[in-house]
Design a protein around this motif. Structure first.
Motif, PDB file in Angstrom:
ATOM      1  N   GLY A  97       0.795  -1.219   0.000  1.00 45.91           N
ATOM      2  CA  GLY A  97       0.000   0.000   0.000  1.00 45.91           C
ATOM      3  C   GLY A  97       0.828   1.270   0.000  1.00 45.91           C
ATOM      4  N   GLN A 101      -3.969   3.072  -2.030  1.00 53.25           N
ATOM      5  CA  GLN A 101      -5.079   3.393  -1.140  1.00 53.25           C
ATOM      6  C   GLN A 101      -5.131   2.463   0.075  1.00 53.25           C
ATOM      7  OE1 GLN A 101      -6.772   6.148  -1.820  1.00 53.25           O
ATOM      8  NE2 GLN A 101      -5.508   6.330  -3.668  1.00 53.25           N
ATOM      9  N   SER A 102      -4.299   1.439   0.094  1.00 53.59           N
ATOM     10  CA  SER A 102      -4.319   0.477   1.194  1.00 53.59           C
ATOM     11  C   SER A 102      -3.842   1.128   2.489  1.00 53.59           C
ATOM     12  CB  SER A 102      -3.432  -0.728   0.856  1.00 53.59           C
ATOM     13  OG  SER A 102      -3.419  -1.660   1.914  1.00 53.59           O
ATOM     14  N   LYS A 103      -4.458   0.738   3.600  1.00 49.65           N
ATOM     15  CA  LYS A 103      -4.134   1.333   4.909  1.00 49.65           C
ATOM     16  C   LYS A 103      -3.729   0.248   5.913  1.00 49.65           C
ATOM     17  CE  LYS A 103      -5.154   5.460   3.511  1.00 49.65           C
ATOM     18  NZ  LYS A 103      -4.074   6.452   3.264  1.00 49.65           N
ATOM     19  N   ASP A 104      -3.071  -0.810   5.460  1.00 53.45           N
ATOM     20  CA  ASP A 104      -2.628  -1.866   6.348  1.00 53.45           C
ATOM     21  C   ASP A 104      -1.509  -1.349   7.248  1.00 53.45           C
ATOM     22  OD1 ASP A 104       0.133  -3.017   4.945  1.00 53.45           O
ATOM     23  OD2 ASP A 104      -1.288  -2.135   3.535  1.00 53.45           O
ATOM     24  N   SER A 117       1.840  -0.426   5.571  1.00 54.37           N
ATOM     25  CA  SER A 117       1.750   0.812   4.800  1.00 54.37           C
ATOM     26  C   SER A 117       1.833   2.026   5.712  1.00 54.37           C
ATOM     27  CB  SER A 117       0.442   0.846   4.003  1.00 54.37           C
ATOM     28  OG  SER A 117       0.365  -0.234   3.095  1.00 54.37           O
ATOM     29  N   GLN A 118       1.202   1.954   6.872  1.00 57.65           N
ATOM     30  CA  GLN A 118       1.235   3.079   7.810  1.00 57.65           C
ATOM     31  C   GLN A 118       2.620   3.245   8.436  1.00 57.65           C
ATOM     32  OE1 GLN A 118      -2.393   3.563  10.353  1.00 57.65           O
ATOM     33  NE2 GLN A 118      -3.023   1.641   9.411  1.00 57.65           N
ATOM     34  N   THR A 129       4.802   4.922   5.604  1.00 56.27           N
ATOM     35  CA  THR A 129       4.517   6.338   5.363  1.00 56.27           C
ATOM     36  C   THR A 129       4.726   7.198   6.609  1.00 56.27           C
ATOM     37  OG1 THR A 129       2.173   5.938   5.851  1.00 56.27           O
ATOM     38  CG2 THR A 129       2.863   5.817   3.540  1.00 56.27           C
ATOM     39  N   GLN A 187       2.815   7.178   9.304  1.00 54.27           N
ATOM     40  CA  GLN A 187       1.579   7.442  10.040  1.00 54.27           C
ATOM     41  C   GLN A 187       1.629   6.791  11.417  1.00 54.27           C
ATOM     42  OE1 GLN A 187      -2.090   6.884   7.621  1.00 54.27           O
ATOM     43  NE2 GLN A 187      -0.726   6.638   5.879  1.00 54.27           N
TER      44      GLN A 187
END
Length: 383
Positions: A195, A284-287, A290-291, A294, A296
């Motif tokens: 993601g 668009q993946s929020k696994d 991925s966070q 990025t 997050q």
């Protein structure tokens, strides 16, 4: 000054090379797999028309330091090498030392084993107390490969972190049987769906000499190697064994191919030395991964994936009720003004109420000061 720096650097390189060479000689004629020391922070490098190599995400760099103390030792307890089994369902048991194997139940990540049957995509194992069951195996020869991995799938590359066994279902056949005298490439990442970029490229090498030693002296008998990586039709060559983080993937489907080459650029013929995988990139993946990639999720948020008993410290802050509730003031009492009749009666009884010391009104108390709440600073270091 620069001259001394160059001399020091050359001397250090020579000493490292000498030590590694002596280690290889001491182990016999067969060159053992060696780990290439990786430089975590890398400059952004364009390695093909679309693909760029970058540094690992900052959170991963910080989490990686926590696991540096471990040198996992992995073994396959069963099936035994060259064992012939009379069932197409088997139970695989592992032994692991010097690495806690677990999964964080909230984040779904943790140190684990990656198990590869033949050349299929790997299976992750988070509990070595339970056997891994493999069913519906085709008759014939099969090879199991397993290595220890960090929560974000970087493989541990120290000596002993990898194990391999070849067994047979009902009978022996020629397929899935690596030549133990030849270098072997094990494809690890990328696999599955991503993601966020950068995306990890990682692989495992066995029976491959250290590239630094092989290239120091062209006259030696140590065979050099290269890994050719092709992503969506664009190829580049890798000459170091370490995790690599890449950007430039297409949203949607992508394909990645890894090949083990000799020093002349030819494919080294051994089973599994050429592997291709299809992966998906969905921005668009929020696994969880991925966070982390990025930023997050910060290091303090995900530290539980590298420390099994880690508990996030929650600062002592007032409850919402305490924060918003204002102090209650004493109820106001309306002033009572005596009527003319009451004043007349009071005079007849001996004077006014004020003369007798009786107050006809209650004074209003002054407002209490508002209470303020002090919020302590967050105890966690920002990633």
């Amino acid at each position: 000054m620069k001259g001394w720096q160059k001399i020091t650097k050359d001397l250090l390189t020579y000493l490292i090379t000498l030590l590694i060479t002596l280690n290889l000689v001491a182990c016999g004629d067969k060159a053992l797999t060696q780990q290439v020391m990786s430089s975590i922070k890398r400059e952004k490098t364009q390695i093909s028309q679309k693909i760029t190599e970058v540094s690992p995400p900052p959170v991963i760099q910080e989490l990686r330091e926590i696991l540096e103390a471990y040198q996992p030792q992995v073994a396959i307890a069963s099936p035994q090498p060259d064992q012939v089994l009379q069932d197409d369902t088997i139970k695989v048991n592992f032994q692991v030392k010097d690495l806690p194997i677990f999964i964080d139940p909230k984040l779904g990540m943790g140190p684990h084993l990656e198990v590869i049957l033949d050349n299929q995509p790997y299976t992750m194992v988070y509990d070595i107390n339970q056997p891994l069951v493999l069913s519906d195996l085709a008759p014939g020869t099969h090879t199991l490969r397993v290595f220890a991995a960090r929560p974000w799938h970087e493989s541990f590359k120290n000596q002993g972190a990898y194990a391999q066994t070849t067994f047979h279902i009902f009978t022996k056949t020629d397929e899935n049987n690596p030549d133990p005298s030849q270098p072997l490439l094990t494809y690890s990442r990328p696999t599955g769906t991503y993601g966020a970029e950068p995306i990890l490229l990682d692989f495992y090498l066995t029976n491959a000499p250290l590239h630094l030693v092989a290239k120091e002296n062209p006259q030696d008998e140590i065979a050099d190697w290269r890994i050719r990586c092709t992503i969506n039709g664009e190829s580049f060559v890798i000459d170091r064994w370490e995790p690599i983080y890449l950007k430039g993937f297409n949203p949607g489907k992508n394909w990645v191919k890894l090949e083990f080459l000799d020093e002349k650029g030819n494919l080294v013929k051994n089973v599994f030395n050429s592997t291709v995988r299809a992966i998906a990139y969905d921005p668009q993946s929020k696994d969880t991964m991925s966070q982390i990639t990025t930023g997050q999720l910060k290091t303090a948020d995900v530290r539980g994936i590298v420390e099994q008993n880690y508990t996030a410290k929650i600062p002592d802050v007032p409850s919402p009720k305490e924060e918003t509730e204002e102090p209650k003031l004493a109820p106001e009492v309306e002033e009572s003004v005596p009527s003319p009749e009451e004043e007349k009666n009071a005079e007849e009884r001996g004077g006014s109420a004020e003369v007798r010391g009786e107050s006809m009104s209650t004074p209003r108390p002054s407002a209490l000061p508002l209470r303020t709440s002090a919020f302590p600073s967050h105890p966690f270091r920002s990633a």
